[in-house]
Design a protein around this motif. Structure first.
Motif, PDB file in Angstrom:
ATOM      1  N   GLN A 139       0.838  -1.192   0.000  1.00  0.00           N
ATOM      2  CA  GLN A 139       0.000   0.000   0.000  1.00  0.00           C
ATOM      3  C   GLN A 139       0.877   1.247   0.000  1.00  0.00           C
ATOM      4  N   PHE A 140       0.436   2.235  -0.754  1.00  0.00           N
ATOM      5  CA  PHE A 140       1.138   3.519  -0.793  1.00  0.00           C
ATOM      6  C   PHE A 140       0.901   4.273   0.510  1.00  0.00           C
ATOM      7  N   ILE A 141       1.991   4.773   1.107  1.00  0.00           N
ATOM      8  CA  ILE A 141       1.886   5.557   2.342  1.00  0.00           C
ATOM      9  C   ILE A 141       1.964   7.043   2.033  1.00  0.00           C
ATOM     10  N   SER A 142       3.067   7.460   1.401  1.00  0.00           N
ATOM     11  CA  SER A 142       3.228   8.888   1.146  1.00  0.00           C
ATOM     12  C   SER A 142       4.405   9.116   0.214  1.00  0.00           C
ATOM     13  N   VAL A 143       4.438  10.350  -0.306  1.00  0.00           N
ATOM     14  CA  VAL A 143       5.622  10.862  -0.992  1.00  0.00           C
ATOM     15  C   VAL A 143       6.478  11.572   0.034  1.00  0.00           C
ATOM     16  N   MET A 144       7.771  11.331  -0.017  1.00  0.00           N
ATOM     17  CA  MET A 144       8.703  11.944   0.934  1.00  0.00           C
ATOM     18  C   MET A 144       9.893  12.448   0.134  1.00  0.00           C
ATOM     19  N   GLY A 145       9.955  13.767  -0.109  1.00  0.00           N
ATOM     20  CA  GLY A 145      10.979  14.304  -0.989  1.00  0.00           C
ATOM     21  C   GLY A 145      10.719  13.853  -2.410  1.00  0.00           C
ATOM     22  N   ASN A 146      11.691  13.184  -3.027  1.00  0.00           N
ATOM     23  CA  ASN A 146      11.523  12.593  -4.349  1.00  0.00           C
ATOM     24  C   ASN A 146      11.173  11.122  -4.279  1.00  0.00           C
ATOM     25  N   GLY A 147      10.855  10.644  -3.070  1.00  0.00           N
ATOM     26  CA  GLY A 147      10.646   9.218  -2.875  1.00  0.00           C
ATOM     27  C   GLY A 147       9.232   8.869  -2.477  1.00  0.00           C
ATOM     28  N   MET A 148       8.936   7.572  -2.555  1.00  0.00           N
ATOM     29  CA  MET A 148       7.650   7.039  -2.116  1.00  0.00           C
ATOM     30  C   MET A 148       7.888   5.913  -1.119  1.00  0.00           C
ATOM     31  N   LEU A 149       6.954   5.783  -0.176  1.00  0.00           N
ATOM     32  CA  LEU A 149       7.028   4.761   0.857  1.00  0.00           C
ATOM     33  C   LEU A 149       5.840   3.820   0.722  1.00  0.00           C
TER      34      LEU A 149
END
Length: 317
Positions: A187-197
């Motif tokens: 599951q997608f959590i969030s965008v963080m900077g240029n990244g995804m978690l």
């Protein structure tokens, strides 16, 4: 997910008795520009334009200056906590010059001014941090201290921040790449900077039995990486928890989405139940994409799911 937080941010908490609004804006001005993929508008300093490698602004006239926004999937009280820890700041070469409690779009925040020495240079920073119990936003305006003319311009830009709270946004829109997390039941959590978690349960850290988590990120700068295999090995070694490479299959050449790179498996030296799969891809124009999957070693399906998502990596047209 602990890797992502430890690698990028300190936790901190700033108690204040009184906060005032960051500005008196009720709507954006003609000078404001939306930071793509966010509900944030700012009036950038003259000569600064949208960056292609981050959410923020840069100028060719000031290569060591930028304004960058990063969103963190964590509570404000926790994510924002280390700037009040003066000993920790000093250990990182930081000196706090001022701090001001503010409200931003109805959210609690703080505006800081500090200096930091890095690689023999002294940087001045204006940092706006705000958020709630779920997410925190950091906007960092940084420049060389010797470029004194930027100080009032960057402070004014930070103070121009306007948050349109009712705006529906796609946080992944601004990213130049995509993956399909459904292929690995993540599951997608969030965008963080240029990244995804990503992880199984959208909790940080994950509480799923197999501990399956994935970070997909892109470098902010288009730096040249001369020895890409060695660099990949070093990145494994520089993860927050000490990792050692697994002998099999070792460092391997890979190609995804037309980009060549390397992959390697590692094992946590402290928690030997945790394994990681790291892959780095290197565009011809410089910089890199990096993907780090972690999982419990007794769950081969978790490894397969992480790899399935990684293998879906593509560049947007």
């Amino acid at each position: 997910m602990r890797i992502a937080f430890t690698a990028l941010f300190l936790g901190f908490c700033l108690p204040f008795l009184y906060s005032q609004a960051l500005n008196d804006l009720t709507e954006v001005s003609a000078d404001h520009q939306q930071l793509q993929g966010t509900n944030v508008y700012m009036a950038p300093p003259e000569g600064f334009e949208h960056s292609e490698t981050m959410k923020g602004f840069k100028s060719p006239d000031y290569p060591n200056a930028m304004i960058m926004l990063v969103e963190v999937p964590g509570p404000y009280a926790q994510v924002s906590a280390g700037f009040s820890q003066t000993d920790m700041m000093k250990a990182r070469g930081m000196e706090l010059l001022s701090k001001e409690a503010v409200m931003v779009g109805g959210l609690t925040g703080v505006l800081l001014k500090l200096e930091q020495e890095a690689m023999g240079m002294v940087y001045r920073k204006h940092i706006l941090v705000y958020g709630n119990e779920q997410t925190t936003t950091l906007i960092n305006a940084v420049f060389l201290k010797e470029k004194e003319e930027l100080d009032p311009l960057f402070e004014a830009s930070i103070r121009s921040t306007f948050v349109q709270t009712d705006l529906k946004i796609d946080p992944r829109e601004a990213l130049p790449y995509a993956v399909d997390e459904s292929l690995g039941k993540l599951q997608f959590i969030s965008v963080m900077g240029n990244g995804m978690l990503f992880n199984r349960d959208k909790k940080t850290p994950t509480q799923s039995e197999d501990k399956a988590s994935l970070i997909v990120d892109r470098s902010f700068a288009k730096v040249d990486v001369p020895n890409k295999g060695v660099w990949t090995m070093m990145r494994l070694d520089k993860l927050p928890d000490p990792m050692e490479p697994l002998e099999e299959p070792g460092l391997e050449e890979v190609e995804l989405a037309g980009l060549k790179g390397y992959s390697i498996y590692g094992q946590n030296k402290k928690d030997q139940d945790e394994e990681v799969y790291l892959i780095a891809l290197f565009p011809e124009e410089g910089g890199y994409f990096i993907m780090i999957g972690s999982y419990h070693k007794d769950f081969p399906q978790a490894r397969a799911d992480v790899q399935a998502v990684i293998n879906s990596f593509r560049l947007k047209e």
